[in-house]
Design an enzyme around this catalytic site. Structure first.
Site, PDB file in Angstrom:
ATOM      1  N   THR A 376       0.870  -1.151   0.000  1.00 20.22           N
ATOM      2  CA  THR A 376       0.000   0.000   0.000  1.00 20.22           C
ATOM      3  C   THR A 376       0.919   1.217   0.000  1.00 20.22           C
ATOM      4  OG1 THR A 376      -1.637  -1.294   1.193  1.00 20.22           O
ATOM      5  CG2 THR A 376      -1.765   1.057   1.517  1.00 20.22           C
ATOM      6  N   THR A 394      -4.263   1.791  -2.083  1.00 20.18           N
ATOM      7  CA  THR A 394      -3.588   0.519  -2.289  1.00 20.18           C
ATOM      8  C   THR A 394      -4.069  -0.231  -3.518  1.00 20.18           C
ATOM      9  OG1 THR A 394      -3.068  -1.593  -1.176  1.00 20.18           O
ATOM     10  CG2 THR A 394      -5.277  -0.710  -0.857  1.00 20.18           C
ATOM     11  N   GLU A 415      -7.754  -6.880  -4.344  1.00 17.78           N
ATOM     12  CA  GLU A 415      -8.326  -6.587  -3.026  1.00 17.78           C
ATOM     13  C   GLU A 415      -9.294  -7.654  -2.540  1.00 17.78           C
ATOM     14  OE1 GLU A 415      -7.243  -4.731  -0.247  1.00 17.78           O
ATOM     15  OE2 GLU A 415      -6.954  -3.396  -1.948  1.00 17.78           O
ATOM     16  N   ASP A 418      -8.594  -9.608   0.608  1.00 18.35           N
ATOM     17  CA  ASP A 418      -8.787  -9.068   1.952  1.00 18.35           C
ATOM     18  C   ASP A 418     -10.074  -9.543   2.597  1.00 18.35           C
ATOM     19  OD1 ASP A 418      -6.411  -7.791   1.860  1.00 18.35           O
ATOM     20  OD2 ASP A 418      -7.193  -5.759   2.019  1.00 18.35           O
ATOM     21  N   SER A 447     -10.331  -3.559   6.334  1.00 15.24           N
ATOM     22  CA  SER A 447      -9.000  -3.028   6.076  1.00 15.24           C
ATOM     23  C   SER A 447      -8.308  -2.686   7.386  1.00 15.24           C
ATOM     24  CB  SER A 447      -9.110  -1.764   5.211  1.00 15.24           C
ATOM     25  OG  SER A 447      -7.869  -1.125   5.080  1.00 15.24           O
ATOM     26  N   SER A 448      -6.984  -2.569   7.325  1.00 14.02           N
ATOM     27  CA  SER A 448      -6.205  -2.047   8.440  1.00 14.02           C
ATOM     28  C   SER A 448      -5.704  -0.634   8.181  1.00 14.02           C
ATOM     29  CB  SER A 448      -4.994  -2.956   8.707  1.00 14.02           C
ATOM     30  OG  SER A 448      -5.394  -4.242   9.109  1.00 14.02           O
ATOM     31  N   GLY A 469      -0.030  -3.758   5.605  1.00 11.31           N
ATOM     32  CA  GLY A 469      -0.968  -4.808   5.965  1.00 11.31           C
ATOM     33  C   GLY A 469      -1.453  -4.666   7.393  1.00 11.31           C
TER      34      GLY A 469
END
Length: 575
Positions: A376, A394, A415, A418, A447-448, A469
């Protein structure tokens, strides 16, 4: 629960060593009198500063940087991915733009499983079936139209020029391109013809020219979001998907809309934190950890002391249990945010932490644990009026799914990885997730990403975020703690060695020189298990007012920028 009185004695042999290793190599922060831009690529930083110099505000600069990074940082900068933008305006207004990718309408919960219910390797990470509906262009256009001041053509023009004329590659650029050489060689019709030179990796000093991407950027410049989600660019995205076993349709592109949400907010030792709400878990987990740690005298315990690290690791462990069990896209999941951020709940978690014994992750319930691509990028911007923007966006993996929408120059994300492909099964980053993050049509994956702004008395004092991540949350958190609790300047805070605990796996990851061997032995005697570092984050941070919160401005400078030395392409640039 109060900390043990003897804890300070544990610092004797470790504190001096750990502080020296944390700060010895730090350079002075970048400085500026009128504003600051920190990005992962030097040309993008120059683009942002030029916008500020020409009278644009922080949002104008953020949009210009977002488009520029799609050209000069193609491993993660993007048009074909998505992300988040946290905004604090000079008048005190705060908002959050969610332009996260979404599952196509034809997506199903078991789309990456074989007939026996097992996850098919690489199906959620490589190829067009791994691609979520992109959100970046929608997000940039909403930000500019609602909070910017400059015309679209002006802010996109630098990106078009960089794509059309090309730019000279430096070593960091070449290193990133080298990562995907095999991917490019499998796609000589599109990405291989752009990112390879006669079929071989490009070298330092060569020019990277992206004519197709320039054409796509011009279409967006002329037509805004419609230049991407409709017309020939949209046709190319859909055609490429359908021809390569993907499931994105024009209906998916028509349906995509950026969400504007209220950010997550909390207070820590007199500072106000403004961060990312679901579908990001970042703000909730950061605030939950801070709520737990606020009950401990972290400054007195000392930087990376055994007792201090123990409390930080255990706070991370408890917060990630909740992260992985409860949080998801707010349109699909009822997120118990009020409960998770309640100070009384933090007190209960603090009381559950034994001051001299690590919890066993396998004993903490409920749920199973998360993930997200390392690859990202984050950038931070503050202007002379006090507007601040924190952006993380990202493609997920480096160069996303390794595919491109033909003839557009647009690299597409992976994505979909995820999401939870199967409850309890780790994805490519070793994180395991639950039902709240299961695949569903039109849903955004958890997401983080944690683009964060810190204020005091309503004024911006810090802008911070990172790729990495699941480690995004802890790296962002530790950087803030380094400044607030330990008095570091912003570059020292970014440079300082980091550690990461995400509930599962059991081990805590340590960067080199995080603390001394005797401190590690103490922690191991309390039941902690350690592993080496994962891939490096790349923090981009700004401190406003002084190099550290307890310091004084240097001359006329009010803005101090820090770019993470762990990757060598970025630049902090003030003016």
């Amino acid at each position: 629960m109060k900390y043990e009185p003897f804890a300070k004695s544990l610092l004797a042999t470790s504190l001096a060593l750990s502080c020296l290793t944390a700060h010895a190599a730090s350079v002075a922060p970048a400085t500026g009198e009128n504003g600051m831009v920190v990005t992962a690529q030097h040309l993008a930083s120059h683009v942002g500063v030029d916008v500020l110099k020409n009278g644009g505000n922080a949002v104008d600069a953020a949009v210009a940087v977002g488009y520029a990074l799609a050209v000069v940082y193609p491993a993660a900068g993007n048009l074909g991915g998505g992300g988040f933008m946290t905004i604090q305006l000079a008048d005190g207004r705060k908002t959050f733009l969610d332009f996260r990718e979404k599952a196509p309408l034809a997506a199903t919960a078991n789309m990456y499983l074989d007939k026996d219910g097992n996850v098919v390797p690489d199906l959620s990470t490589r190829g067009h079936l791994a691609v979520g509906v992109p959100g970046t262009v929608s997000g940039m256009e909403l930000a500019l139209s609602k909070y910017g001041t400059k015309p679209r053509k002006e802010v996109i023009a630098p990106a078009i020029k960089l794509a059309e004329d090309g730019f000279e590659l430096e070593q960091g650029d070449v290193d990133l391109l080298d990562y995907a050489t095999d991917v490019f060689k499998k796609d000589m019709k599109d990405s291989g013809s752009i990112f390879l030179s006669n079929g071989e990796p490009m070298q330092v000093g060569q020019k990277l020219v992206q004519k197709d991407l320039a054409k796509t950027l011009r279409e967006i410049s002329e037509k805004g979001a419609d230049g991407f989600y409709k017309g020939w660019v949209a046709d190319a995205i859909v055609t490429s998907s359908q021809a390569n076993k993907g499931i994105i349709t024009q209906a998916d592109l028509d349906k995509y809309k950026t969400r504007e949400l209220a950010p997550i907010e909390c207070d820590y030792r007199g500072y106000h934190v403004v961060s990312a709400p679901p579908p990001s878990s970042g703000g909730v987990v950061i605030c939950q950890i801070m709520n737990i740690l606020e009950g401990y005298p972290m400054k007195d315990l000392g930087y990376h002391s055994a007792q201090g690290m123990h409390y930080q690791i255990e706070a991370m462990r408890h917060a990630y249990v909740d992260r992985n069990s409860y949080l998801g896209d707010p349109d699909f999941v009822k997120n118990p945010i009020a409960h998770l951020l309640d100070k009384n709940y933090a007190t209960k978690l603090r009381e559950a932490i034994n001051p001299q014994k690590a919890a066993k992750s396998s004993d903490l319930k409920p749920g199973v644990a998360p993930h997200e691509g390392n690859n990202t990028t984050h950038y931070s911007i503050v202007d002379k009026w006090g507007n601040a923007v924190s952006v993380t966006y990202t493609l997920n993996d480096w160069f996303g799914a390794g595919v491109m929408a033909s003839k557009t120059g647009v690299i597409l994300n992976d994505e979909m990885d995820d999401f939870t492909s199967k409850v309890g099964v780790p994805n490519m980053y070793g994180l395991v997730q639950g039902e709240a993050n299961a695949i569903a049509p039109g849903k955004a994956p958890l997401s983080s990403m944690s683009p964060t702004i810190v204020t005091k008395d309503g004024k911006v004092v810090m802008v911070v975020g990172t790729p990495g991540g699941s480690r995004i949350i802890t790296a962002t958190l530790l950087t803030m703690l380094n400044v607030i609790d330990y008095g570091m300047n912003i570059q020292e805070a970014v440079d300082a060695p980091r550690f990461h605990q995400q509930w599962l796996p059991e081990e805590t990851n340590l960067e080199a020189f995080t603390t001394s061997p005797d401190t590690v032995k103490i922690l191991e005697s309390w039941g902690h298990k350690f592993a080496g570092p994962q891939d490096a984050n790349h923090l981009a941070a700004i401190l406003v007012g002084a190099p550290s919160l307890g310091g004084k401005p240097v001359g006329k400078n009010r803005f101090y920028g820090a770019n993470d030395p762990r990757r060598n392409t970025g630049l902090s640039l003030g003016y």
